[in-house]
Motif scaffolding. Structure first.
Motif: not given
Length: 646
Positions: A456-458, A479-483
């Motif tokens: 999931i990208w946030c 953005p970053f891949i969030c847990p």
């Protein structure tokens, strides 16, 4: 600062059922720890502003190089690669042996009787049997954390470390570890074998047991590397700890802003966050013994004091001066205790590892990761470690009887990269992904398969208090891949809900699951790729015929009956992967089943927290946001609105 955290606490208590029980019992502890975090983030002397000018680093699995046109983008799903020692092998426990220590993972003969409990009593002799170079590595827990403990032990034995001991807080765990060949001792707690929530009275009791243990062991004359069970070792820490022979205590911290860019100790003057007692090393010096004794007395005198807050309070009575010019050690507590703060970039918290990927950006090798800064209890901790491919699971976890379903998420580049990172752009991006996951959950339920969640990208970080999107001075990329627990209630997704009300359960796996080295050959080699097509076009009709390359063409907007008819022919295929999930499924034929499904998945999404200068400032995600014209990401406007969208 305190007022900001008070607002953050209100967010927690208002986010039912996320934080009510947790924070009601530990309000004082949270406020004190919060002060340290805020100090670290906003201290004008933290000297870390230069990190904001670093060019973005392309870190595999975190920030991907993306095309610059505005075409729809199919994102790669590869997880961040683990450091060299990080990925667990297939879960077959092997024998590990120190040069002079007893064997680990060698089970006693089954015809042998369990020794009497007295055999496992905490003694200097018992500890002495496991010591190497005068150091012993210890964790403790109850039976509910058995899988965490096995993971902890497995990582250490993979690193060829066998000077370890596990404290059992109940006899069920003690017996289970004994029969697995894991060195164990009885802590005499005789606690419940079930999970204890963070902040509960039992949780506090566990914290006091840690202090009692430290106070008991230091007089034995051994160095003690004390660990929580919700952390794992990724690299042998012994050489690092040996670099600081003058330190009485080396502790980890909740620091989220880097103070150094190499592997030296964090600069103590710039660390405003709480010292975290989930990873810390004690030497049996008189100063350390004195600290442990007073810490124990404070906790026994007041059962409302959180163990970590008590530690911070007494250690910080005096801070400084530095012991010398270059070691990074400093005097604390009574002016005689020599302390060092382990660098948060490589002795990682749940934030510096899973959100910032600080070690990757600084090109360092992490020693450890501790699952702090997460939002779904024990289940969330376990899922974080699984996402990082550092959790030990039994073989059946990797070969679910019904098989798996996966898909490639499709995200327009404009949603990911264009414009500013705002609450609105964050929710547009996440909602686009939620809609696809909702369809995938429906298909997984329909086919009775376990869903491999996508990354999931946030655009924005999640915390417990108002913030501008990321923590100032941190290395969080946007953005970053969030847990997963940033968006979804992992604990609810994994909870057994009554089928008559919520329909059949839907199993999930972490986004890195199919890349895990522990995935067995029979799963890797049983694969069906599904490509959606427009019904009516040549070659796009409902059929179970596949191409020579094992690709199935499947019409978009298919109904329940079509899915069942076609995919019943592939029940023995382990993995079915869709090239896209958008517009794949139009809905259940059975409206009662659909209603139960809706009741279930509405509970799966959590909150984003929190908008600055707003009370409340949290915003609920909505699984069916697209069915509400004009839906906007705003905090609850009235107390009546302050609840999940059920």
């Amino acid at each position: 600062m305190v007022e900001g955290w008070r607002n953050g606490f209100r967010e927690a208590t208002n986010s039912k059922p996320l934080f009510v029980t947790i924070y009601a019992t530990v309000i004082i502890g949270v406020l004190v720890s919060s002060f340290y975090v805020f100090s670290a983030i906003y201290s004008p002397t933290n000297g870390s502003s230069s990190f904001l000018s670093f060019p973005p680093l392309s870190t595999a699995g975190r920030i991907h190089r993306l095309p610059q046109d505005n075409a729809t983008l199919e994102l790669p799903v590869a997880p961040p690669p683990p450091p060299p020692q990080q990925a667990l092998p297939p879960p077959v426990l092997e024998e590990a042996q120190g040069k002079s220590l007893g064997k680990i993972w060698v089970s006693p003969p089954r015809d042998k009787k369990m020794p009497p409990l007295e055999t496992f009593k905490l003694t200097k002799e018992l500890f002495g049997e496991r010591v190497k170079d005068n150091v012993i590595i210890v964790t403790f827990g109850n039976y509910a954390f058995m899988d965490f403990i096995l993971t902890w032990v497995k990582h250490l034995t993979d690193l060829d470390l066998s000077n370890i001991l596990v404290g059992a807080m109940d006899t069920k765990l003690l017996e289970a570890l004994y029969w697995k060949g894991v060195p164990v001792f009885d802590m005499g707690s005789h606690m419940s074998t079930v999970d204890v929530g963070w902040g509960s009275p039992t949780f506090h009791k566990m914290g006091r047991e840690k202090v009692l243990l430290i106070d008991s062991v230091l007089p034995y004359g051994y160095e003690l590397l004390m660990c929580d069970t919700d952390m794992v070792w990724l690299k042998n820490p012994m050489p690092y700890l040996a670099r600081y022979p003058d330190a009485d205590v080396l502790t980890s911290s909740d620091q989220v802003v880097p103070t150094v860019i190499d592997d030296s100790l964090d600069i103590w003057q710039q660390v405003g966050a709480a010292y975290n007692i989930g990873i810390f090393h004690w030497r049996p010096t008189e100063s350390a013994k004195k600290l442990a004794k007073e810490w124990k007395e404070i906790l026994l005198a007041d059962d409302k004091v959180w163990d970590q807050n008590g530690f911070n309070e007494i250690v910080r009575r005096q801070l400084g001066p530095s012991v010398d010019g270059d070691s990074g050690l400093f005097y604390a507590y009574d002016g005689n205790l020599k302390v060092g703060i382990l660098p948060a970039s490589i002795f990682c918290s749940g934030h510096t590892y899973f959100v910032q990927a600080m070690y990757q950006q600084l090109r360092l090798e992490p020693y450890a990761v501790h699952t702090t800064f997460q939002y779904a209890g024990t289940e969330g901790k376990r899922h974080r470690l699984r996402e990082g491919m550092v959790f030990y699971d039994p073989p059946e976890y990797y070969d679910s009887p019904g098989g798996f379903i996966a898909f490639k998420p499709s995200i327009p580049k404009s949603l990911l990269l264009d414009g500013k990172h705002t609450i609105e752009s964050h929710f547009i991006l996440v909602n686009h992904q939620i809609k696809q996951i909702r369809s995938a959950l429906a298909i997984a339920s329909l086919l009775n398969r376990t869903l491999v969640m996508p990354p999931i990208w946030c655009r924005l970080d999640r915390l417990w208090f108002g913030h501008p999107g990321t923590l100032q001075g941190s290395m969080t990329q946007q953005p970053f891949i969030c847990p997963l627990d940033h968006v979804f209630e992992v604990n609810i997704m994994l909870k057994e809900l009554p089928e008559e009300e919520f329909g059949p359960g839907i199993g999930i796996r972490e986004y890195s699951f199919l890349d895990n080295p522990a995935l067995p050959k029979q799963v890797k080699e049983s694969w069906l790729d599904v490509q959606l097509c427009q019904e009516g076009k040549e070659g796009c009709e409902p059929s179970n015929n596949t191409s020579p390359s094992q690709v199935l063409k499947f019409p978009k907007r298919s109904n329940e009956d079509t899915f069942k008819a076609i995919f019943s022919s592939f029940e023995n295929v382990k993995v079915i992967k869709f090239s896209s999930i958008e517009d794949a499924f139009i809905g259940f034929s059975d409206k009662e089943r659909e209603e139960r499904f809706r009741r279930r998945v509405k509970r799966y999404v959590g909150i984003w927290c929190c908008e600055e200068n707003k009370t409340p400032g949290h915003i609920y995600y909505d699984m069916y946001w697209d069915e509400k014209p004009g839906w906007k990401p705003v905090p609850p406007q009235t107390p009546e609105e302050d609840h999940p969208h059920l």
